[in-house]
Design an enzyme around this catalytic site. Structure first.
Site, mmCIF file in Angstrom:
data_model
loop_
_atom_site.group_PDB
_atom_site.id
_atom_site.type_symbol
_atom_site.label_atom_id
_atom_site.label_comp_id
_atom_site.label_asym_id
_atom_site.label_seq_id
_atom_site.Cartn_x
_atom_site.Cartn_y
_atom_site.Cartn_z
ATOM 1 C CG ASN A 80 -49.510 66.128 58.627
ATOM 2 O OD1 ASN A 80 -48.371 66.467 58.324
ATOM 3 N ND2 ASN A 80 -49.761 65.287 59.620
ATOM 4 N N GLY A 120 -40.729 66.264 70.473
ATOM 5 C CA GLY A 120 -41.845 65.839 69.612
ATOM 6 C C GLY A 120 -42.050 66.894 68.547
ATOM 7 C CG ASP A 127 -54.261 65.536 66.654
ATOM 8 O OD1 ASP A 127 -53.295 65.071 67.279
ATOM 9 O OD2 ASP A 127 -54.387 66.750 66.395
ATOM 10 C CE LYS A 183 -58.447 51.830 43.930
ATOM 11 N NZ LYS A 183 -58.230 51.753 42.489
ATOM 12 C CG ASP A 211 -50.570 63.639 72.783
ATOM 13 O OD1 ASP A 211 -51.111 64.594 72.207
ATOM 14 O OD2 ASP A 211 -49.400 63.670 73.201
ATOM 15 C CG PHE A 216 -42.438 71.739 67.451
ATOM 16 C CD1 PHE A 216 -41.445 70.942 67.987
ATOM 17 C CD2 PHE A 216 -42.087 72.817 66.648
ATOM 18 C CE1 PHE A 216 -40.108 71.213 67.733
ATOM 19 C CE2 PHE A 216 -40.750 73.101 66.387
ATOM 20 C CZ PHE A 216 -39.762 72.292 66.925
ATOM 21 C CE LYS A 242 -50.265 67.529 73.520
ATOM 22 N NZ LYS A 242 -49.964 66.992 72.202
HETATM 23 N N1 CTP Z 1 -48.231 65.068 69.369
HETATM 24 C C1 CTP Z 1 -47.991 63.795 69.828
HETATM 25 N N2 CTP Z 1 -48.883 62.785 69.560
HETATM 26 C C2 CTP Z 1 -50.029 63.034 68.894
HETATM 27 C C3 CTP Z 1 -50.296 64.346 68.456
HETATM 28 C C4 CTP Z 1 -49.373 65.346 68.710
HETATM 29 O O1 CTP Z 1 -46.972 63.564 70.430
HETATM 30 N N3 CTP Z 1 -50.870 62.042 68.652
HETATM 31 C C5 CTP Z 1 -47.250 66.127 69.684
HETATM 32 C C6 CTP Z 1 -46.651 66.808 68.485
HETATM 33 O O2 CTP Z 1 -45.477 66.164 68.036
HETATM 34 C C7 CTP Z 1 -46.360 68.191 69.042
HETATM 35 C C8 CTP Z 1 -47.440 68.409 70.080
HETATM 36 O O3 CTP Z 1 -47.928 67.109 70.389
HETATM 37 O O4 CTP Z 1 -45.128 68.241 69.708
HETATM 38 C C9 CTP Z 1 -48.552 69.318 69.667
HETATM 39 O O5 CTP Z 1 -49.395 68.681 68.825
HETATM 40 P P1 CTP Z 1 -50.948 69.133 68.591
HETATM 41 O O6 CTP Z 1 -51.602 68.038 67.867
HETATM 42 O O7 CTP Z 1 -50.946 70.456 67.959
HETATM 43 O O8 CTP Z 1 -51.458 69.304 70.087
HETATM 44 P P2 CTP Z 1 -52.823 68.976 70.783
HETATM 45 O O9 CTP Z 1 -52.575 69.123 72.221
HETATM 46 O O10 CTP Z 1 -53.321 67.667 70.288
HETATM 47 O O11 CTP Z 1 -53.799 70.160 70.412
HETATM 48 P P3 CTP Z 1 -54.704 70.514 69.124
HETATM 49 O O12 CTP Z 1 -56.065 70.513 69.633
HETATM 50 O O13 CTP Z 1 -54.191 71.848 68.694
HETATM 51 O O14 CTP Z 1 -54.448 69.428 68.098
#
Ligand code: CTP
Length: 414
Positions: free
Chosen positions: A216, A279, A285, A295, A312, A329, A347
């Site tokens: 990303n 975090g 995700d 490849k 997560d 965040f 969370k």
């Molecule tokens: N984060 C994490 N581990 C992941 C994904 C996210 O620790 N696998 C943490 C990020 O570092 C951030 C927070 O989770 O602090 C928010 O991430 P986000 O992906 O936006 O949150 P989600 O609850 O997964 O919601 P969304 O559906 O918006 O992705």
């Protein structure tokens, strides 16, 4: 001036260079005080220094073998001099002889100490100690000025009786005063003094095949700025960084990782003795369900990738450490408050920093706009560069952390 209380240097790393001078005996006391304040100390002893104090004394006090030569194969195998140069939060040369200062000012690498100083980007502090005429000599004064303009901090020399029987400027400052100066340089009076913080930053990369990845647009700037601001506020900071093109902030320990799974393992290990976890990383995700071993060739008109959820990291850490103070965040394209509050609750975080993204906002830019959500309120940090916002955010984190600790103590008393 002497501080009223001992600074806390818990977890801070000090590389102490001891050069030649009668004041080298004071460095033993300095090592003792630094250890007592919680710092880890490694000593580099110059040939001149070794004429005044033995490595055995300094080894016993520091708890580490004393490094004396660039050419010691065993010591180099254990920790090479370049690694040694990157190890500390601060390098202190005490006593700093006229000769050591001259070499540092000109960048002459004639021994291990001068080489380590030249190979390091860590802050450098010198405690000059020499005969008063050597200190007053224009050659030394020019070197001192040159070092100061380069950001090197000179502490002392103090005035008084000298070992040579003369009286004047040139005595090394007392170890207790040096300890105070070291504490100040490492932000030990700061809002996060003595706290251990782990922070994730940047994107992750999930392998599709040996040459392609899913990633990303996160640049890591916000997380790096926060790591820097927290170190400045006195915290011992471990930065778990995804692939980014940024320099490691001064005084921060950095561990580079690539995938979400690497980041999760590393963060979990690093956070075991942490007080605060932030975090900030844009963790993927989803990742390809199976990274191909070879490849992928372009045989077909279209290609589908099956993706699976990554772990997560915040949820994992909450499971492992129910009492850890955690900040997350929320990067949202809409409904910022609602989504951020949702993450705070889901969370089980103490704080969420929310920002709007998309339409060129936040990602891969110098500036941002943040709102901090806690269970009690929402505080607008406004807009600014990521470094400015990091400074404001660290104050709020320290306040909320302190409040959570006193609430915890009050609960325990009930
Ligand atoms: N984060 C994490 N581990 C992941 C994904 C996210 O620790 N696998 C943490 C990020 O570092 C951030 C927070 O989770 O602090 C928010 O991430 P986000 O992906 O936006 O949150 P989600 O609850 O997964 O919601 P969304 O559906 O918006 O992705």
């Amino acid at each position: 001036m002497r501080a009223m209380s001992q600074p806390s240097l818990a977890g801070r790393r000090i590389l102490l260079g001891v050069s030649g001078g009668i004041a080298a005996y004071k460095s033993a006391e300095l090592v003792r005080l630094l250890r007592k304040a919680g710092a880890e100390v490694q000593v580099v002893l110059s040939d001149g220094g070794a004429r005044f104090i033995t490595p055995v004394t300094l080894q016993a006090l520091s708890g580490h073998p004393v490094r004396q030569s660039l050419w010691d194969e065993n010591a180099e195998a254990a920790m090479g001099h370049i690694e040694l140069a990157r190890w500390p939060d601060l390098i202190v040369v005490a006593p700093a002889s006229a000769n050591a200062m001259a070499r540092l000012a000109t960048g002459m690498t004639t021994d291990l100490l001068s080489t380590v100083c030249l190979a390091s980007d860590r802050p450098l502090m010198l405690a000059p100690a020499m005969n008063r005429l050597m200190w007053a000599h224009p050659a030394t004064q020019e070197n001192a000025q040159r070092l100061r303009t380069r950001g090197v901090q000179l502490v002392g020399p103090a005035a008084g009786d000298q070992a040579c029987g003369e009286v004047g400027d040139g005595r090394m400052v007392e170890p207790a005063d040096l300890l105070t100066a070291i504490g100040d340089a490492l932000g030990s009076g700061g809002a996060l003094a003595g706290r251990r913080v782990v922070i994730t930053a940047g994107p992750t990369r999930e392998a599709i095949d040996p040459v392609r990845v899913l990633s990303n647009r996160s640049s890591g700037r916000m997380g790096f700025a926060l790591a820097e601001a927290m170190a400045r506020a006195g915290a011992a900071v471990t930065l778990v960084a995804g692939p980014v093109a940024l320099d490691t902030p001064a005084g921060v320990e950095r561990i580079d990782v690539e995938s979400a799974a690497d980041m999760s393992e590393t963060a979990s290990r690093a956070a075991r003795d942490a007080d605060i976890f932030v975090g900030c990383a844009a963790v993927a995700d989803y990742r390809p369900a199976q990274a191909r071993a070879q490849k992928i060739k372009k045989h077909d008109e279209s290609l589908s990738l099956e993706l699976e959820r990554t772990e997560d990291i915040l949820e994992r850490l909450r499971g492992e450490q129910p009492a850890l103070f955690m900040v997350g965040f929320a990067a949202e394209t809409e409904n910022l408050a609602e989504n951020a509050r949702g993450k705070l609750a889901r969370k089980r975080l103490q704080m969420v920093a929310g920002n709007l993204v998309g339409d060129g906002r936040a990602f891969d830019r110098e500036d941002n706009t943040l709102t901090l959500f806690t269970a009690e309120d929402a505080a607008e940090l406004g807009s600014g560069t990521k470094r400015e916002l990091a400074g404001r955010m660290v104050e709020r984190i320290a306040e909320a952390y302190d409040a959570s600790q006193s609430a915890g103590t009050a609960d325990a008393r009930r």
